[in-house]
Design a protein around this motif. Structure first.
Motif, PDB file in Angstrom:
ATOM      1  N   CYS A 264      29.805  -9.145 -37.103  1.00  0.00           N
ATOM      2  CA  CYS A 264      30.179  -9.020 -38.498  1.00  0.00           C
ATOM      3  C   CYS A 264      29.053  -9.409 -39.446  1.00  0.00           C
ATOM      4  N   ALA A 265      27.857  -9.665 -38.908  1.00  0.00           N
ATOM      5  CA  ALA A 265      26.743 -10.074 -39.751  1.00  0.00           C
ATOM      6  C   ALA A 265      26.391  -8.966 -40.732  1.00  0.00           C
ATOM      7  N   GLN A 266      26.267  -9.323 -42.014  1.00  0.00           N
ATOM      8  CA  GLN A 266      25.859  -8.364 -43.037  1.00  0.00           C
ATOM      9  C   GLN A 266      24.347  -8.294 -43.182  1.00  0.00           C
ATOM     10  N   VAL A 267      23.652  -9.373 -42.837  1.00  0.00           N
ATOM     11  CA  VAL A 267      22.194  -9.379 -42.830  1.00  0.00           C
ATOM     12  C   VAL A 267      21.751  -9.559 -41.391  1.00  0.00           C
ATOM     13  N   SER A 268      21.098  -8.553 -40.858  1.00  0.00           N
ATOM     14  CA  SER A 268      20.708  -8.562 -39.453  1.00  0.00           C
ATOM     15  C   SER A 268      19.187  -8.509 -39.353  1.00  0.00           C
ATOM     16  N   ILE A 269      18.606  -9.424 -38.592  1.00  0.00           N
ATOM     17  CA  ILE A 269      17.156  -9.500 -38.419  1.00  0.00           C
ATOM     18  C   ILE A 269      16.825  -9.335 -36.948  1.00  0.00           C
ATOM     19  N   THR A 270      15.918  -8.412 -36.657  1.00  0.00           N
ATOM     20  CA  THR A 270      15.572  -8.047 -35.291  1.00  0.00           C
ATOM     21  C   THR A 270      14.069  -8.170 -35.090  1.00  0.00           C
ATOM     22  N   GLN A 271      13.672  -8.745 -33.967  1.00  0.00           N
ATOM     23  CA  GLN A 271      12.248  -8.877 -33.641  1.00  0.00           C
ATOM     24  C   GLN A 271      11.822  -7.748 -32.719  1.00  0.00           C
ATOM     25  N   HIS A 272      10.671  -7.140 -33.034  1.00  0.00           N
ATOM     26  CA  HIS A 272      10.081  -6.087 -32.202  1.00  0.00           C
ATOM     27  C   HIS A 272       8.757  -6.603 -31.646  1.00  0.00           C
TER      28      HIS A 272
ATOM     29  N   ILE B 201       6.551 -17.697 -34.793  1.00  0.00           N
ATOM     30  CA  ILE B 201       7.827 -17.447 -35.456  1.00  0.00           C
ATOM     31  C   ILE B 201       8.686 -18.671 -35.184  1.00  0.00           C
ATOM     32  N   ASP B 202       8.959 -19.453 -36.213  1.00  0.00           N
ATOM     33  CA  ASP B 202       9.690 -20.695 -36.025  1.00  0.00           C
ATOM     34  C   ASP B 202      11.175 -20.443 -35.774  1.00  0.00           C
ATOM     35  N   LYS B 203      11.765 -19.543 -36.579  1.00  0.00           N
ATOM     36  CA  LYS B 203      13.182 -19.247 -36.397  1.00  0.00           C
ATOM     37  C   LYS B 203      13.546 -18.002 -37.182  1.00  0.00           C
ATOM     38  N   ILE B 204      14.429 -17.206 -36.618  1.00  0.00           N
ATOM     39  CA  ILE B 204      15.051 -16.116 -37.351  1.00  0.00           C
ATOM     40  C   ILE B 204      16.558 -16.229 -37.152  1.00  0.00           C
TER      41      ILE B 204
ATOM     42  N   PHE C 232      17.580 -15.282 -42.505  1.00  0.00           N
ATOM     43  CA  PHE C 232      16.275 -15.814 -42.880  1.00  0.00           C
ATOM     44  C   PHE C 232      15.254 -15.656 -41.768  1.00  0.00           C
ATOM     45  N   ILE C 233      13.993 -15.715 -42.187  1.00  0.00           N
ATOM     46  CA  ILE C 233      12.840 -15.699 -41.300  1.00  0.00           C
ATOM     47  C   ILE C 233      11.982 -16.911 -41.641  1.00  0.00           C
ATOM     48  N   ASP C 234      11.677 -17.732 -40.647  1.00  0.00           N
ATOM     49  CA  ASP C 234      10.743 -18.846 -40.784  1.00  0.00           C
ATOM     50  C   ASP C 234       9.530 -18.561 -39.907  1.00  0.00           C
ATOM     51  N   CYS C 235       8.332 -18.580 -40.506  1.00  0.00           N
ATOM     52  CA  CYS C 235       7.111 -18.328 -39.747  1.00  0.00           C
ATOM     53  C   CYS C 235       6.019 -19.291 -40.180  1.00  0.00           C
TER      54      CYS C 235
ATOM     55  N   THR D  71      -2.929 -23.930 -43.291  1.00  0.00           N
ATOM     56  CA  THR D  71      -1.714 -23.548 -42.565  1.00  0.00           C
ATOM     57  C   THR D  71      -0.639 -23.205 -43.581  1.00  0.00           C
ATOM     58  N   GLU D  72      -0.052 -22.029 -43.438  1.00  0.00           N
ATOM     59  CA  GLU D  72       1.036 -21.594 -44.313  1.00  0.00           C
ATOM     60  C   GLU D  72       2.347 -21.611 -43.554  1.00  0.00           C
ATOM     61  N   THR D  73       3.347 -22.268 -44.119  1.00  0.00           N
ATOM     62  CA  THR D  73       4.709 -22.131 -43.610  1.00  0.00           C
ATOM     63  C   THR D  73       5.504 -21.344 -44.642  1.00  0.00           C
ATOM     64  N   ARG D  74       6.234 -20.368 -44.171  1.00  0.00           N
ATOM     65  CA  ARG D  74       6.950 -19.463 -45.075  1.00  0.00           C
ATOM     66  C   ARG D  74       8.385 -19.274 -44.607  1.00  0.00           C
ATOM     67  N   LYS D  75       9.304 -19.427 -45.557  1.00  0.00           N
ATOM     68  CA  LYS D  75      10.707 -19.091 -45.308  1.00  0.00           C
ATOM     69  C   LYS D  75      11.111 -18.001 -46.280  1.00  0.00           C
TER      70      LYS D  75
END
Length: 314
Positions: free
Chosen positions: A15-23, A122-125, A133-136, A150-154
């Motif tokens: 039922c997720a409305q926001v779906s994040i997939t890693q390739h 990739i810290d977490k998706i 969310f995407i954490d890298c 070093t850049e951390t980005r969410k």
């Protein structure tokens, strides 16, 4: 502006409305991350080993229209200008970090002084019903491969019926002493689709350029917006008979808020606190910021892709 955590995809896969997939290109190397909202593609986050700085491409409205320029990823789109090959979708970089250029660093521009923003991990998706969310973590590397920053980005992507909203939370941590130099070539930026550009003498005839940028003070057009400080700028026009806009909001806790704007009529839409001597046309001023090892800068922005103009979108 608050960053909302969401329920992990493992809990709500159906039922997720926001779906994040890693390739992945290999078992251990990610090429890109794809974001879908309500079952429709929204954007891809390119982070592969050949990428010189990470970028989101393309960005779409809730109705599915692409609001960013396709070039140089796709060089065969009619009506697109072929300038500035380093303008890729939506990105964050700067043109002078200890003298190295992380902004205009396309492979075709290499001159030995170009830095690269390289994926560390990739810290977490996470996917979720109302957001994902995407954490890298990235390293800003000099041409010899030495890491300067070093850049951390969410990035948080929200599900909404008629808008597309992304929150960015970016922290730059100095590994050694670094100076972010005073240059207009930066920093948080989007290159918009040609239909959203402002009409200029050099504009290609098709598609018709219908865009207009407006800032929080009600000033409009490049001459009134470029180089000025403002809490936000909205850039709106018509794409395929639909009125659409792309707004960037500068978080009130950002360094030197409100930011200066490096937004151009040809479709560049960028927030940049560093280029003060350019924006003020005063060489005696200096917007550079120096960080000692262990010091950091934190930047937060919200991007809203909305129907209508800044007034109808509120």
């Amino acid at each position: 502006m608050k960053l909302a955590l969401c329920v992990p995809a493992l809990v709500l896969p159906l039922c997720a409305q926001v779906s994040i997939t890693q390739h992945n290109t290999t078992q251990h190397q990610a090429e890109k991350l794809s974001v879908e909202i309500a079952g429709k593609p929204f954007t891809d986050f390119y982070i592969g080993p050949e990428i010189r700085k990470p970028y989101l491409h393309p960005l779409r409205s809730a109705s599915g229209k692409i609001v960013t320029r396709m070039y140089p990823m796709d060089a065969n789109v009619p009506g697109e200008s072929k300038d500035h090959p380093h303008h890729r979708g939506l990105w964050f970089a700067h043109g002078d970090v200890n003298g190295y250029d992380f902004w205009g660093n396309d492979a075709s521009q290499d001159n030995g002084k170009k830095g690269r923003v390289v994926l560390a991990k990739i810290d977490k998706i996470a996917s979720g019903k109302s957001s994902g969310f995407i954490d890298c973590t990235f390293n800003w590397n000099a041409p010899d491969g030495k890491s300067l920053v070093t850049e951390t980005r969410k990035m948080v992507f929200y599900s909404n019926s008629d808008k597309r909203v992304i929150d960015f939370d970016i922290t730059l941590l100095a590994i050694e002493k670094v100076q972010f130099g005073d240059t207009k070539e930066g920093t948080f930026a989007i290159r918009l689709a040609p239909g959203l550009e402002e009409l200029e003498k050099r504009s290609l005839p098709q598609p018709v350029r219908t865009g207009k940028m407006v800032n929080a003070q009600g000033k409009s057009g490049e001459k009134e917006v470029w180089g000025k400080r403002s809490e936000w700028v909205d850039y709106a026009g018509t794409l395929e008979n639909e009125k659409l806009g792309v707004a960037i909001l500068d978080h009130p806790d950002n360094p030197h808020h409100p930011t200066y704007w490096h937004s151009r009529g040809y479709g560049l839409h960028a927030a940049n606190i560093f280029g003060v001597h350019d924006f003020e046309n005063d060489k005696s001023k200096n917007g550079a910021i120096t960080l000692e090892p262990g010091q950091s800068l934190r930047f937060r922005y919200r991007v809203i892709i909305h129907p209508g103009d800044y007034q109808s979108a509120g």
